[in-house]
Design an enzyme around this catalytic site. Sequence first.
Site: not given
Ligand code: GLN
Length: 485
Positions: A77, A152, A176
Site C-alpha cells: 500500500k 482505504s 481499511s
Molecule cells: N474508513 C475509515 C476512515 O475513513 C477508516 C480508514 C482506515 O482504516 N484507514 O477513516
Amino acid sequence: MVAKLGIKELRKGLLKGEFTVREIVESYFERIERLNPRINAFITVSRDMAIEQALKFDENPHSIREKPLGGVPIAIKDCLCTQGIKTTCGSKILQNFVPPYDATCVKRLKEAGAIIVGKTNMDEFAMGSSTEHSAFGPTRNPWDIERVPGGSSGGSAAAVASGMVPVALGTDTGGSIRQPASFCGIVGLKPTYGRVSRYGLVAFASSLDQVGPMGKRVDDVAMLLQIIAGRDDFDATSVSIAVDKYCDNLNDRINDMVIGIPKEYFSHKIDPEIQQAIEEAIGIFESIGVKTVQVSLPHTDYGVAAYYIIAPAEASSNLERYDGVKYGLRSNPDKADLTEMYLKTRAEGFGPEVKRRIMLGTYVLSAGYYEAYYKKASQVRALIKQDFDLAFKKCDALITPVTPSPPFKIGEKVDDPLEMYLNDIFTLPASLAGVPGISIPYKLNSSGIPVGFQLIGPHFQESTLLKLAKAFHREIEYNPEIPEL
Ligand code: GLN
C-alpha cells in the site's frame, strides 16, 4: 495461470524448478499491464527493481530455499515507505516523494525474500472507505468495475482479488484492510494494535493505525503476519510479547472454542444476503464443533461518533508536517511570504476529504471544545474497549458483518461523507479497542459479488482468528475464484 497461485503453490513451483523467479515476476507484470488500466489498483509499478531481484534469485537458486518468501511477489500500500520507490499516500502533496528508507514491515518482507512489484492505490492519507478519495483516480472492484473496491486499502484488495499479485500489505485505522478485503472477496487481517511496527507508515491516526496482510487464502495471510509481526525498536508502541507460530498452529483443533454473537451488530439494517451468509457461517462453525453464545457490546453504536472525533484529531496533528518545506509538494505563492507558501501548498496539495478531516480535527481539539469532544470520545473509547474485555470472558472470538451493505457504486457516497462514515460501523469498534479482526470471504451473492464475515478476537489472539478462519475454509472446501476480466 499465475492469477490463482498462493504463496505455497508459488514456492513449491519455484523450488521444484517448474518456473524461474523471473518468469513468475514477468507473468504478474503481464497481468498488471493488461488489467491495471481498467482497475487502477497500482499507483507505481517497480518493474526494474523487481526483475533485478528476480535475476539474483535465479542466479543462485539456493537463496530461494533459504528465505521463507524467496521469490514471492508482493504489492505494498502506498502509505508504507519503500526505499527508492515513490510513496505518495494517494496524495498530490506527496506525489514525488521517494523515501530514503524502508518501513520496518517492508524491510522484514524484503529480508524474507519477497519481491515488491509496486505500490497500491488508496484513499488519500487512508481517509476513506472506497478508494475514491485518491489523487490518482479511483480503483475499481474487479468483480464489478462499476463498484468501489472498498477502502482505504482498495488498491491492495483489488490487486490481490484480480490476481495481479498473490499477496499485499494494507493498513487499517478503522477498517481499511477488513472492508476492502470483504468487498473484493479476499482474506484481510488487522492485527492487534502494537503487533506490527508502524515505523515507516505515513501516519494518519497514530493510536489506531496498524499494518496487516491481505491474500486470497488464510495461509498466505498467516505467513505474511509471521514475517512482519514483532517488536521493533523504531516504534515504541510495538510490543515485545512473543509472536505466535501462526503457520504451524493453523490446523490446530478448534472444537473447544466458543464464538460470541454480539446482538448489537445484528440490530441494524443489514443487507439480507449478508445476514443470511453469516447465519450460514454460524451453522458451519457449529457443525465442526464450535460452540456459540449470545453476547452484548452495549457501546457499539457510539463507535462511529467516537472514531470520527479521535481519528481526525490525530490526523490534524499528524498532517501539520506537510508544509511545503520538509516533504513533497511546494506551491509557489503569489508573493514571497512564508505563510502564503504554507497556505497555497496545503490548499493545492490536499484533497477535499483530507481538508475536511483537518478542519474537524482542529475544531475538536481547540480550547473550549476539547473537553466536550475529544475527551468525551476518549472516554467512550474506553467503554468500547471494556465491552470487548467483558465479551471475551465468555468467548474466544466474535462473529459480525464487515459492513451493513455490499460494495456500493462508484460515485454513490462520495459526496455524502456521513453515509460513507456509516459504512464503517462494524469495523470501527475493534480499531478503537485495539483488538485484532479478520475479514473472511465465504461466497458470491446473487449478483456475483463476494460476501463474507468478520471475526474479532482478544488482544494478541491473531492465531485464534486464523485457526477459525482456516477451519471454516477447510470445511467449505474454499477455493478462491478470480473474477473474469
Ligand atoms: N474508513 C475509515 C476512515 O475513513 C477508516 C480508514 C482506515 O482504516 N484507514 O477513516
